[in-house]
Design a protein around this motif. Structure first.
Motif, PDB file in Angstrom:
ATOM      1  N   GLY A 110      40.666 -10.687   4.764  1.00 52.39           N
ATOM      2  CA  GLY A 110      40.366  -9.529   5.157  1.00 52.39           C
ATOM      3  C   GLY A 110      38.913  -8.896   5.313  1.00 52.39           C
ATOM      4  N   VAL A 111      38.070  -9.715   4.361  1.00 56.03           N
ATOM      5  CA  VAL A 111      36.753  -9.500   4.394  1.00 56.03           C
ATOM      6  C   VAL A 111      36.036  -9.757   5.830  1.00 56.03           C
ATOM      7  CG1 VAL A 111      34.531  -9.258   2.842  1.00 56.03           C
ATOM      8  CG2 VAL A 111      36.919  -9.748   2.083  1.00 56.03           C
ATOM      9  N   PHE A 169      31.858  -2.803  -0.095  1.00 57.50           N
ATOM     10  CA  PHE A 169      31.729  -2.987  -1.542  1.00 57.50           C
ATOM     11  C   PHE A 169      32.196  -4.160  -2.114  1.00 57.50           C
ATOM     12  CE2 PHE A 169      32.893   1.696  -0.905  1.00 57.50           C
ATOM     13  CZ  PHE A 169      31.890   2.130  -1.977  1.00 57.50           C
ATOM     14  N   ILE A 170      32.787  -5.126  -1.239  1.00 56.38           N
ATOM     15  CA  ILE A 170      32.746  -6.641  -1.774  1.00 56.38           C
ATOM     16  C   ILE A 170      34.204  -6.706  -2.619  1.00 56.38           C
ATOM     17  CG2 ILE A 170      32.114  -8.808  -2.332  1.00 56.38           C
ATOM     18  CD1 ILE A 170      30.720  -7.471   0.061  1.00 56.38           C
ATOM     19  N   GLN A 221      32.798 -11.191  12.248  1.00 53.87           N
ATOM     20  CA  GLN A 221      32.108 -12.012  11.189  1.00 53.87           C
ATOM     21  C   GLN A 221      32.919 -11.655  10.037  1.00 53.87           C
ATOM     22  OE1 GLN A 221      27.636 -12.434  10.864  1.00 53.87           O
ATOM     23  NE2 GLN A 221      27.932 -10.826   9.262  1.00 53.87           N
ATOM     24  N   GLY A 222      33.239 -12.674   9.088  1.00 51.17           N
ATOM     25  CA  GLY A 222      33.854 -12.539   8.063  1.00 51.17           C
ATOM     26  C   GLY A 222      33.584 -13.790   6.924  1.00 51.17           C
ATOM     27  N   ILE A 223      34.293 -13.705   5.804  1.00 54.76           N
ATOM     28  CA  ILE A 223      34.047 -15.047   5.056  1.00 54.76           C
ATOM     29  C   ILE A 223      35.518 -15.852   5.182  1.00 54.76           C
ATOM     30  CG2 ILE A 223      32.521 -13.852   3.289  1.00 54.76           C
ATOM     31  CD1 ILE A 223      34.894 -13.431   1.336  1.00 54.76           C
ATOM     32  N   GLY A 224      36.310 -15.262   5.973  1.00 52.29           N
ATOM     33  CA  GLY A 224      37.587 -16.269   6.029  1.00 52.29           C
ATOM     34  C   GLY A 224      38.339 -16.068   4.616  1.00 52.29           C
TER      35      GLY A 224
END
Length: 410
Positions: A69-70, A289-290, A62-65
């Motif tokens: 690398g998040v 930490f974003i 699951q990520g933000i694309g």
């Protein structure tokens, strides 16, 4: 410790059957505000047996694309109750691969296959788990769906049914009215609403007494030295490499003055395993930490060491929600230790790997979980796992804006 579901340790299909693998992993997701959670078209499922014959975990990426690398794992847990029926915690995308793995390892009969799902539990109000509850429960129309109270959607608050979720009811504070109360205990953390009373943080902790497995969603995660199996190794190598997309973009944009700062020296060609390790360190910092400090993205060893091998409250959860309600969070964490501490052997969060205590040392699991909440007994401390407060600067700015807008308490 957890054991693999099959010889590959991830339940995946043989690599020589690539077409079948692609088909069984296909899943289109375009939901989520302000952006959908990736992967958008295909989701690999990996799985582990936590307690043989009783408890399993299944995870997907699951990520933000955007190639940044998040990314991390999102985890669904399955418990086989005494009558053979299944209790499913925080469902993930119901791909054909997941359904096949569930039937093989959690099904009934000599060869598994038949699935008798009794309960599907959406144990949180967070949308990254809510988006799969409807699609998953439709695969098991006889299953009862139970949801955490305070469900919401943004920017328009729509009823659960709009998202294909038709609850039998809401989780109660202590589980006394839950149909699984004879086998699974419940402790609900429900905080006062934020964001002009439009958002409620709520999640439940559960203890399966027969196995000693405790399940939480987002309140705290266990940061392992090793990355989740669901995260592609090529993604880790790219994130760990000095010539990778994210580090190149960071230097090009001089993110927080990082253009001329030294990196960790990741080389995907000559040292791919080291590159993957650096990539996982960076990925963990990004996902928690974003927007961590540039020095700690480039050379993540120190900041990651503060998290590794520990349960950690996600910095964004701490900064935006938990720090405003320390007493209630402390009360919840203390009740878990006081009432369940002697029974907890495994702790499974809905992100990152599970933690399992060594045999005969159950109290360690509860203690390690409780350590993530020591800050809650104070009026102003931050979690000790956040060893460099510069990693919090971006989130502090967000909170200042939210306070100005009166979306969170002053």
């Amino acid at each position: 410790s957890a054991s693999g579901l099959d010889d590959t340790n991830d339940g995946s299909f043989p690599e020589d059957d690539a077409d079948a693998m692609r088909m069984k992993r296909r899943y289109v997701n375009v939901t989520g505000f302000p952006f959908p959670l990736t992967p958008l078209l295909s989701r690999k499922t990996t799985g582990k047996t936590l307690v043989p014959g009783r408890v399993w975990t299944f995870e997907q990426e699951q990520g933000i694309g955007l190639g940044l690398g998040v990314s991390t794992s999102v985890v669904m847990s399955v418990v086989k109750l005494r009558d053979g029926r299944l209790w499913v915690h925080d469902p993930i995308a119901p791909t054909a691969e997941l359904m096949e793995l569930l039937a093989k390892h959690c099904g009934s009969g000599a060869k598994g296959s038949k699935l008798d799902v009794a309960y599907v539990v959406l144990a949180t109000t967070q949308y990254e788990h809510k988006i799969f509850a409807g699609p998953f429960s439709r695969r098991f129309p006889k299953a009862q769906v139970w949801v955490a109270p305070g469900q919401f959607s943004f920017p328009v608050n729509l009823p659960n049914q709009f998202f294909g979720i038709f609850p039998a009811g809401e989780l109660d504070a202590d589980g006394s009215s839950m149909p699984w109360r004879d086998e699974i205990d419940t402790k609900l953390l429900r905080l006062p609403p934020l964001f002009w009373r439009s958002y409620t943080y709520c999640e439940a902790a559960f203890l399966h007494r027969d196995s000693g497995a405790m399940f939480v969603t987002d309140a705290a995660v266990f940061v392992s030295e090793q990355p989740p199996e669901a995260v592609p190794r090529e993604t880790l190598r790219d994130l760990g490499a000095e010539d990778g997309f994210t580090i190149t973009l960071l230097r090009l944009g001089n993110y927080r003055g990082g253009r001329d700062l030294p990196g960790a020296g990741g080389d995907r060609t000559n040292a791919p395993e080291l590159c993957e390790r650096i990539g996982w360190n960076r990925m963990a910092l990004f996902s928690l930490f974003i927007a961590p400090d540039a020095r700690n993205i480039l050379r993540p060893k120190r900041s990651f060491a503060g998290l590794a091998g520990k349960f950690v409250v996600s910095p964004i959860v701490f900064m935006v929600v938990f720090q405003h309600h320390r007493g209630l969070v402390s009360e919840w964490a203390n009740a878990i230790v006081a009432d369940w501490g002697d029974e907890i052997e495994h702790v499974v969060s809905a992100h990152f790997p599970a933690f399992s205590a060594e045999r005969g040392e159950r109290r360690i699991a509860a203690r390690k979980f409780a350590e993530a909440f020591e800050w809650a007994a104070t009026s102003d401390e931050t979690p000790k796992e956040f060893v460099d407060t510069n990693d919090l600067k971006s989130l502090e700015l967000v909170v200042r804006v939210l306070r100005f807008l009166k979306a969170v308490p002053p």
